[in-house]
Every structure is written in structure tokens, then in C-alpha cells.
Design a protein around this motif. Structure first.
Motif, PDB file in Angstrom:
ATOM      1  N   PRO A   1      74.981  54.366  53.249  1.00  0.00           N
ATOM      2  CA  PRO A   1      76.155  53.968  52.457  1.00  0.00           C
ATOM      3  C   PRO A   1      77.421  54.737  52.803  1.00  0.00           C
ATOM      4  O   PRO A   1      78.489  54.132  52.966  1.00  0.00           O
ATOM      5  N   PHE A   2      77.329  56.081  52.931  1.00  0.00           N
ATOM      6  CA  PHE A   2      78.555  56.839  53.163  1.00  0.00           C
ATOM      7  C   PHE A   2      79.090  56.701  54.584  1.00  0.00           C
ATOM      8  O   PHE A   2      80.230  57.081  54.869  1.00  0.00           O
ATOM      9  N   PHE A   3      78.280  56.127  55.496  1.00  0.00           N
ATOM     10  CA  PHE A   3      78.765  55.893  56.854  1.00  0.00           C
ATOM     11  C   PHE A   3      79.947  54.916  56.869  1.00  0.00           C
ATOM     12  O   PHE A   3      80.732  54.892  57.822  1.00  0.00           O
ATOM     13  N   ALA A   4      80.072  54.094  55.809  1.00  0.00           N
ATOM     14  CA  ALA A   4      81.176  53.134  55.745  1.00  0.00           C
ATOM     15  C   ALA A   4      82.525  53.826  55.729  1.00  0.00           C
ATOM     16  O   ALA A   4      83.540  53.235  56.115  1.00  0.00           O
ATOM     17  N   LYS A   5      82.556  55.099  55.277  1.00  0.00           N
ATOM     18  CA  LYS A   5      83.816  55.843  55.209  1.00  0.00           C
ATOM     19  C   LYS A   5      84.026  56.734  56.439  1.00  0.00           C
ATOM     20  O   LYS A   5      85.048  57.396  56.552  1.00  0.00           O
ATOM     21  N   VAL A   6      83.046  56.767  57.345  1.00  0.00           N
ATOM     22  CA  VAL A   6      83.174  57.551  58.580  1.00  0.00           C
ATOM     23  C   VAL A   6      83.803  56.659  59.645  1.00  0.00           C
ATOM     24  O   VAL A   6      83.367  55.531  59.864  1.00  0.00           O
ATOM     25  N   HIS A   7      84.833  57.153  60.315  1.00  0.00           N
ATOM     26  CA  HIS A   7      85.572  56.303  61.250  1.00  0.00           C
ATOM     27  C   HIS A   7      84.706  55.894  62.441  1.00  0.00           C
ATOM     28  O   HIS A   7      83.832  56.635  62.882  1.00  0.00           O
ATOM     29  N   ARG A   8      85.008  54.695  62.945  1.00  0.00           N
ATOM     30  CA  ARG A   8      84.269  54.154  64.083  1.00  0.00           C
ATOM     31  C   ARG A   8      84.305  55.082  65.295  1.00  0.00           C
ATOM     32  O   ARG A   8      83.422  55.024  66.149  1.00  0.00           O
ATOM     33  N   PHE A   9      85.340  55.902  65.421  1.00  0.00           N
ATOM     34  CA  PHE A   9      85.482  56.784  66.582  1.00  0.00           C
ATOM     35  C   PHE A   9      84.205  57.567  66.849  1.00  0.00           C
ATOM     36  O   PHE A   9      83.723  57.646  67.991  1.00  0.00           O
ATOM     37  N   LEU A  10      83.628  58.150  65.797  1.00  0.00           N
ATOM     38  CA  LEU A  10      82.442  58.985  65.967  1.00  0.00           C
ATOM     39  C   LEU A  10      81.247  58.163  66.429  1.00  0.00           C
ATOM     40  O   LEU A  10      80.443  58.616  67.255  1.00  0.00           O
ATOM     41  N   PHE A  11      81.133  56.945  65.918  1.00  0.00           N
ATOM     42  CA  PHE A  11      79.992  56.113  66.303  1.00  0.00           C
ATOM     43  C   PHE A  11      80.154  55.568  67.726  1.00  0.00           C
ATOM     44  O   PHE A  11      79.172  55.437  68.463  1.00  0.00           O
ATOM     45  N   ILE A  12      81.385  55.229  68.103  1.00  0.00           N
ATOM     46  CA  ILE A  12      81.621  54.787  69.477  1.00  0.00           C
ATOM     47  C   ILE A  12      81.353  55.927  70.450  1.00  0.00           C
ATOM     48  O   ILE A  12      80.765  55.730  71.520  1.00  0.00           O
ATOM     49  N   LEU A  13      81.772  57.140  70.070  1.00  0.00           N
ATOM     50  CA  LEU A  13      81.524  58.309  70.911  1.00  0.00           C
ATOM     51  C   LEU A  13      80.025  58.552  71.067  1.00  0.00           C
ATOM     52  O   LEU A  13      79.536  58.820  72.179  1.00  0.00           O
ATOM     53  N   ALA A  14      79.277  58.422  69.963  1.00  0.00           N
ATOM     54  CA  ALA A  14      77.824  58.610  70.027  1.00  0.00           C
ATOM     55  C   ALA A  14      77.175  57.542  70.892  1.00  0.00           C
ATOM     56  O   ALA A  14      76.261  57.824  71.680  1.00  0.00           O
ATOM     57  N   THR A  15      77.649  56.306  70.753  1.00  0.00           N
ATOM     58  CA  THR A  15      77.103  55.213  71.561  1.00  0.00           C
ATOM     59  C   THR A  15      77.329  55.451  73.042  1.00  0.00           C
ATOM     60  O   THR A  15      76.431  55.252  73.874  1.00  0.00           O
TER      61      THR A  15
END
Length: 490
Positions: A349-363
Motif C-alpha cells: 500500500p505505501f509503495f503508492a507514495k514512493v516515486h517511480r524513480f526508485l522502482f525504475i532504478l531498481a528495474t
């Protein structure tokens, strides 16, 4: 710490609000520059204001007008021994058929303001949706790494001594990372114009090396088994867009355009680049064994090496065109990384407030070493990947389409924004998962992957995709009816 946790909390039914004036100046400058602020929260009707509907054509047209379809088409002639004529007919028929589900599903983004996997919650529920969520993220990552391999091979073919495939892969991924980071508007802007150099470079390559394409080897007429097996690969190539297509239409304004027009934009965007380039790949694959320089280049740097040989008569200009061809996969990787980041935002649920930048970087951090590994066994990696992804996508698309047509009667207003993250008000997901599991009883014996061939597939060829879609659709109807009776609501 308390303030941090509070800022990450997503309220039940919370939708996206553009609190632009409350943000710091540096943040507002980023938004003004085109960086997308929202992630997975529903977009209210008043904020769906884009009327440039042709973007729904160009975003997919440019994404697929690149090198990626070419090695997929090469599998038909070079890997499966099909003739160019038979391969072309299979490509045309299966692409025409399997591009329909994602094009139909793409209408929902505009009508509901919901991302594709958020829409899936209205069938799979808040918790069971994790299954297609993870499968979709893996599929998109797979497409990205395959595109990165093709682009890396093409860059490497310029000078294998100074630029190996690994370095080429890293360069392609970094450029795609920058495009995907900016978000919805930047992606649509890139895809609106990037098709022009892509198309010109492909035409030049065919013009320079096309004189060898008639050198096709002899092949026996296609057997039913070959037709269905290669058709399954084409289905895996096309139908998997059903997991992402609404991500690119959620800001478009409904009621200003007919749903048929939106469908045709998306359908033609998927179809028009795919069919010619898949057939071109089949033609190249059939010629490779009969052109010694092409065969040597293919074994050295894959499809990139073949494209380099095709452009060799153009000299230095051909090398420039080869760079443009290598960069053509950026549009494909960028939209995949964008949707992967959205999928990861849905995990907690709280991932919705984490910016996409971090997830794109992880990907990207995961994708680069995986792409380097896939490049070591390129043809096997591509075949295994395309053979498997069509199965789950067939189940997923069938569930969402039956849900909309049968149970919601094409009424998009039933996708209530107020329950998008409320588990007890969403469906349980048992019907969707149950129908998908039932289909496995025929998918497994009907699949024909390089590492496993089922009992039915040994006779018929790969019919796993067909079984996944049809059996899931049929099973979902009684299961969902029982779920609605049990829960008392949609």
C-alpha cells in the motif's frame, strides 16, 4: 519518523489530487518540465483532459517499430524451418487475431482513469491480483532485456573490439531509463516522433541488403504442429500488451471520441509495425544460411551483426544508420520500464507514495545483468520467453474481458474509484484465480516449450495459449456468478 509514515499512508479510496501549489519550487519545476507526478492512484474525470487521441496510435507504433520484431520473425525460418510464405501467413493471421484483446482493453484506461493492473483488482481482488501483477512485471522486464540485447548487439557490431555486447546493453538501458523516468507526457512525446528515424533507418537497411532476401532455403510445407507452435509465439508477442495498454490512455478525455476510434488507434498501432517487421525477420532468417557473411555475422553478434552486413554497402553512412537502428529499441524499453515501475508501486500500500524513480532504478539494476546473461544464449532465451508469456496473458485477458462484457455490461462507471484499494469491497479474486487454475489442466498438456512438451502438444503443436484464453473465459462465468451471489455485490 512519524511524519514520514504519515506521508506514505494511502487512505481508502484516495484518488490523485494535483496539489501543485503546495509543492516546493524545485518540484514544481520538474512537473512543469513534464515529469509525471502521479503513480497508480485513480485519475478523476476532471483531470482526464488530453484530447490528442492519436498518441494512442503512436505510442505503440513507435514502441514496436524497432529491431525487436526482427529476431522474433527469424525464429520461424531459422529456428523452426518454416518457409517464408508459411511464416508470413501465420504472422498475419495470429497478429490480426491476438491484437484484438489488448486493443479492446485499452479503452478502459480512458473510460475509468485506472491503470491496467488496478482495473484487474475489480476481478482478481486486492490480494490475488499479486499473481498477474508479478507475472506482468516479469514479462515487461523480459521484453526490456530482449530489446536491450538486440540494441546492444547492434551497437557492438560497429566495432566488436572496442564495444562488446555488454557495453552496448548498458548504453541502451541508460538512455531508456532517462525517457521512462519523465513519465506519461514524455513517453507520448518521444513515441510521437521517434518512429520517423526508426522507419527511415529500417527502409535504408532493407534497401541496402534486400538483394539477398530472395535467397531462401528450401522448406517443406508447414505442418499443423508448426503452425500452432509458431502462432503461439506470435500470440505471446501481441496479447501480453493487455497487461499494460490502459497505462497509456488514463489521461485521455472520454466522451469526446468514440470507443471504436480508440480501439482502432491502439489496434493499428500494435499491428502496423509488427506484421511487416516480423515478416522481414522471417525473410532475413531464411536467407542467413545462404549468405555466408550474414551467417558469420549472426553467430558473432546476432541480429545486430546481420543488420551491419546489410548496411555494409552504404559505408560510413551505413554505420550511422546502424546506430539509429540500435537506438530504435529505446521506445520499447522505456514504456516497459514505466509500466514495471507502476506494477511495483502496487505491491504494498505505501509503495503508492514512493516515486517511480526508485522502482525504475531498481528495474534497471536487475535488467542489465539479466540482459547480459540472456545475450549468451540469445535464440534459446527468446524462444523460451515468448513460449511461456502467452499462457498467463491469455488467462488474464480473458478474465478482464469477460468481467467487462458479461458482468459489468460495458458500464465503466461500475469501476468505482472509492474501492480501488479496499479489499473487502473489491471481489475476492477466487473466481479469477480459480478459472485460471482450471485452464492449466489443458494448458500444461497443450504447451510446447523448448524445455517441455505436453502430451497433447506432441500431436497438435502448441495450443496452450488457445486453451488458456478459451477455458479461462468459460470457467470464469459460473465462478464469478457464484462469487457475486456469495458476496452480494460486484
Amino acid at each position: 519518523m512519524k511524519n514520514l509514515l504519515s506521508s506514505l499512508r494511502v487512505k481508502e479510496g484516495e484518488v490523485y489530487e494535483a496539489n501543485y501549489d503546495r509543492k516546493p519550487r524545485w518540484y514544481r519545476r520538474l512537473v512543469d518540465a513534464g515529469v509525471e507526478e502521479n503513480g497508480i492512484m485513480p485519475i478523476p474525470l476532471e483531470q482526464r483532459i488530453s484530447t490528442r487521441y492519436s498518441n494512442l496510435f503512436t505510442v505503440f507504433f513507435t514502441c514496436l517499430l524497432c529491431l525487436l520484431p526482427i529476431p522474433t520473425g527469424m525464429l520461424a525460418t531459422l529456428g523452426m524451418g518454416l518457409s517464408l510464405r508459411d511464416a508470413s501467413l501465420i504472422i498475419l493471421f495470429f497478429a490480426l487475431l491476438t491484437s484484438i484483446p489488448p486493443a479492446f482493453m485499452g479503452i478502459g484506461g480512458m473510460e475509468t482513469g485506472l491503470r491496467q493492473l488496478i482495473q484487474a483488482r475489480y476481478s482478481f481482488g486486492l490480494y490475488f491480483v499479486m499473481v498477474p501483477l508479478l507475472l506482468n512485471a516479469a514479462t515487461l522486464t523480459g521484453f526490456s532485456l530482449l530489446s536491450a540485447v538486440v540494441g546492444g548487439q547492434t551497437l557492438s557490431s560497429l566495432n566488436t573490439d572496442k564495444v562488446n555486447v555488454d557495453v552496448g546493453i548498458v548504453i541502451i538501458c541508460l538512455v531508456a531509463f532517462a525517457v521512462s523516468l519523465l513519465g506519461f507526457n514524455a513517453l507520448h512525446l518521444w513515441e510521437r516522433w521517434a518512429w520517423i528515424p526508426n522507419l527511415i533507418s529500417i527502409v535504408i537497411a532493407v534497401g541496402c541488403g534486400g538483394s539477398h532476401l530472395h535467397l531462401q532455403g528450401e522448406a517443406r510445407p508447414a505442418t499443423p504442429s508448426q503452425v500452432l507452435t509458431f502462432g503461439c509465439l506470435i500470440a505471446g508477442y501481441c496479447i501480453t500488451f493487455g497487461g499494460t495498454v490502459s497505462d497509456y490512455s488514463i489521461y485521455h478525455k472520454p466522451h469526446r471520441v468514440s470507443r471504436i476510434r480508440v480501439f482502432l488507434y491502439i489496434y493499428s498501432g500494435l499491428l502496423f509495425p509488427s506484421v511487416p517487421l516480423l515478416i522481414l525477420g522471417a525473410a532475413i532468417g531464411g536467407a542467413v544460411p545462404n549468405v555466408p557473411s550474414w551467417e558469420q555475422a549472426y553467430h558473432a553478434t546476432g541480429v545486430g551483426g546481420v543488420m551491419s552486413e546489410m548496411l555494409a554497402p552504404a559505408g560510413g553512412f551505413g554505420r550511422f544508420v546502424l546506430v539509429v537502428l540500435a537506438l530504435s529499441v529505446i521506445g520499447n524499453i522505456a514504456i516497459s520500464m514505466y509500466s514495471v515501475a507502476l506494477n511495483l508501486q502496487m505491491l504494498l500500500p505505501f509503495f503508492a507514495k514512493v516515486h517511480r524513480f526508485l522502482f525504475i532504478l531498481a528495474t534497471m539494476a536487475i535488467m542489465i545483468p539479466m540482459a547480459i546473461r540472456a545475450a549468451e544464449a540469445w535464440e534459446e532465451s527468446l524462444t523460451n520467453f515468448l513460449a511461456v508469456i502467452g499462457y498467463w496473458a491469455g488467462c488474464f485477458d480473458a478474465v478482464l474481458i469477460v468481467e467487462l462484457l458479461v458482468f459489468r455490461r460495458m458500464d465503466y462507471s461500475t469501476y468505482d474509484h472509492g474501492i480501488w484499494n479496499v479489499g473487502e469491497k473489491l471481489p475476492s479474486g477466487l473466481a479469477a484465480i480459480g478459472a485460471s487454475l482450471v485452464s492449466l489442466a489443458l494448458v500444461v498438456p497443450g504447451m510446447a516449450a523448448p524445455w517441455y512438451t505436453g502430451l497433447i502438444a506432441k500431436t497438435t503443436g502448441d495450443i496452450g495459449f488457445e486453451m488458456a484464453f478459451v477455458v479461462t473465459a468459460i470457467s470464469y462465468m459460473p465462478f464469478r456468478w457464484l462469487e457475486i451471489r456469495w458476496r452480494g455485490h460486484l
